[in-house]
Motif scaffolding. Structure first.
Motif, PDB file in Angstrom:
ATOM      1  N   ARG A   1       0.849  -1.185   0.000  1.00  0.00           N
ATOM      2  CA  ARG A   1       0.000   0.000   0.000  1.00  0.00           C
ATOM      3  C   ARG A   1       0.886   1.236   0.000  1.00  0.00           C
ATOM      4  N   PRO A   2       1.026   1.865  -1.138  1.00  0.00           N
ATOM      5  CA  PRO A   2       1.870   3.061  -1.150  1.00  0.00           C
ATOM      6  C   PRO A   2       1.194   4.201  -0.400  1.00  0.00           C
ATOM      7  N   LEU A   3       1.985   4.959   0.321  1.00  0.00           N
ATOM      8  CA  LEU A   3       1.476   6.134   1.032  1.00  0.00           C
ATOM      9  C   LEU A   3       1.883   7.383   0.262  1.00  0.00           C
ATOM     10  N   SER A   4       0.976   8.316   0.182  1.00  0.00           N
ATOM     11  CA  SER A   4       1.301   9.584  -0.458  1.00  0.00           C
ATOM     12  C   SER A   4       2.175  10.412   0.495  1.00  0.00           C
ATOM     13  N   TYR A   5       2.558  11.594   0.039  1.00  0.00           N
ATOM     14  CA  TYR A   5       3.509  12.419   0.778  1.00  0.00           C
ATOM     15  C   TYR A   5       3.054  12.717   2.206  1.00  0.00           C
ATOM     16  N   LEU A   6       1.831  13.203   2.367  1.00  0.00           N
ATOM     17  CA  LEU A   6       1.391  13.653   3.684  1.00  0.00           C
ATOM     18  C   LEU A   6       1.315  12.517   4.716  1.00  0.00           C
TER      19      LEU A   6
ATOM     20  N   VAL B   1       4.685  22.858   9.754  1.00  0.00           N
ATOM     21  CA  VAL B   1       6.062  23.311   9.563  1.00  0.00           C
ATOM     22  C   VAL B   1       6.575  22.895   8.181  1.00  0.00           C
ATOM     23  N   PHE B   2       6.086  21.763   7.669  1.00  0.00           N
ATOM     24  CA  PHE B   2       6.580  21.222   6.404  1.00  0.00           C
ATOM     25  C   PHE B   2       5.683  21.566   5.214  1.00  0.00           C
ATOM     26  N   GLN B   3       4.633  22.328   5.440  1.00  0.00           N
ATOM     27  CA  GLN B   3       3.739  22.688   4.343  1.00  0.00           C
ATOM     28  C   GLN B   3       3.994  24.128   3.910  1.00  0.00           C
ATOM     29  N   ALA B   4       3.762  24.348   2.642  1.00  0.00           N
ATOM     30  CA  ALA B   4       3.874  25.716   2.128  1.00  0.00           C
ATOM     31  C   ALA B   4       2.739  26.548   2.712  1.00  0.00           C
ATOM     32  N   THR B   5       3.004  27.829   2.919  1.00  0.00           N
ATOM     33  CA  THR B   5       1.949  28.676   3.460  1.00  0.00           C
ATOM     34  C   THR B   5       0.807  28.755   2.455  1.00  0.00           C
ATOM     35  N   SER B   6      -0.397  28.780   3.008  1.00  0.00           N
ATOM     36  CA  SER B   6      -1.575  28.770   2.152  1.00  0.00           C
ATOM     37  C   SER B   6      -2.599  29.748   2.702  1.00  0.00           C
TER      38      SER B   6
ATOM     39  N   LYS C   1      -8.555  24.016   4.142  1.00  0.00           N
ATOM     40  CA  LYS C   1      -8.250  22.970   3.164  1.00  0.00           C
ATOM     41  C   LYS C   1      -7.025  22.167   3.612  1.00  0.00           C
ATOM     42  N   GLN C   2      -6.019  22.865   4.142  1.00  0.00           N
ATOM     43  CA  GLN C   2      -4.826  22.182   4.641  1.00  0.00           C
ATOM     44  C   GLN C   2      -5.173  21.270   5.816  1.00  0.00           C
ATOM     45  N   GLU C   3      -6.000  21.762   6.729  1.00  0.00           N
ATOM     46  CA  GLU C   3      -6.400  20.945   7.879  1.00  0.00           C
ATOM     47  C   GLU C   3      -7.194  19.722   7.438  1.00  0.00           C
ATOM     48  N   ASP C   4      -8.036  19.880   6.418  1.00  0.00           N
ATOM     49  CA  ASP C   4      -8.795  18.741   5.899  1.00  0.00           C
ATOM     50  C   ASP C   4      -7.867  17.672   5.326  1.00  0.00           C
TER      51      ASP C   4
END
Length: 195
Positions: free
Chosen positions: A97-102, A139-144, A149-152
């Motif tokens: 089962r591959p995991l995506s980045y997040l 900390v690892f996400q680009a500012t948005s 949407k990021q929290e979801d």
């Protein structure tokens, strides 16, 4: 006939033996084929520990390796490695089962939290809240401009890790999760595969 109506003491004895065999052997095997077996699943764990050699032999016959980590209280099965030239010949029972980045990032961050907890020697369990998880990942996400949407996306990654058994939702505490010690084994396996 298994579990059919018997016509005498011989059939009853045979059925009782079959049921006992299924209990001692079948219960832990079925749990392992479904996913990770934890010490908290007391009956299945006890049966696995009591019958681990038989369980290991059976799983080995169908191409699976049994891994038991008694100190951390988990067990899982892994597909045996097959040489490349035989890959098409032997069917895979366990799917990768591959995991995506997040979710992958979250696994690494949670394992780091496990290691920190182990080094402190204070906590037996590592528990994190959803708010702590969101802060670790931000900390690892680009500012948005769309924080919701990021929290979801983070919540979706958390749900995926719960489905895989890497996080366990606490029943009595809303939005709190226990980090499963199986993350140590998962990330060690990934690291060894790369080297």
């Amino acid at each position: 006939r298994p579990f059919g109506k018997g016509n005498g003491s011989q059939n009853d004895f045979s059925r009782m033996n079959e049921i006992k065999y299924m209990e001692e052997f079948g219960i832990p095997v079925v749990h392992l084929l479904k996913g990770v077996l934890y010490r908290g699943q007391e009956n299945a764990w006890r049966l696995l520990i009591q019958n681990q050699h038989r369980v290991k032999d059976y799983l080995g016959a169908i191409g699976l390796d049994l891994h038991i980590n008694d100190p951390d209280g988990y067990a899982f099965v892994k597909q045996k490695e097959v040489p490349d030239e035989f890959q098409d010949y032997y069917p895979r029972l366990m799917q990768k089962r591959p995991l995506s980045y997040l979710p992958t990032l979250l696994c690494v961050l949670l394992r780091k939290r496990l290691l920190e907890s182990d080094q402190s020697g204070v906590e037996v369990r590592t528990v994190v809240s959803l708010d702590q998880i969101v802060e670790m990942v931000r900390v690892f996400q680009a500012t948005s401009t769309n924080e919701r949407k990021q929290e979801d996306k983070i919540l979706s990654a958390v749900k995926k890790l719960v489905d895989f058994g890497f996080l366990m939702e606490l029943k009595n505490e809303k939005e709190k999760y226990e980090v499963s010690r199986i993350l140590n084994a998962l990330l060690r396996a990934l690291k060894s595969r790369k080297t």
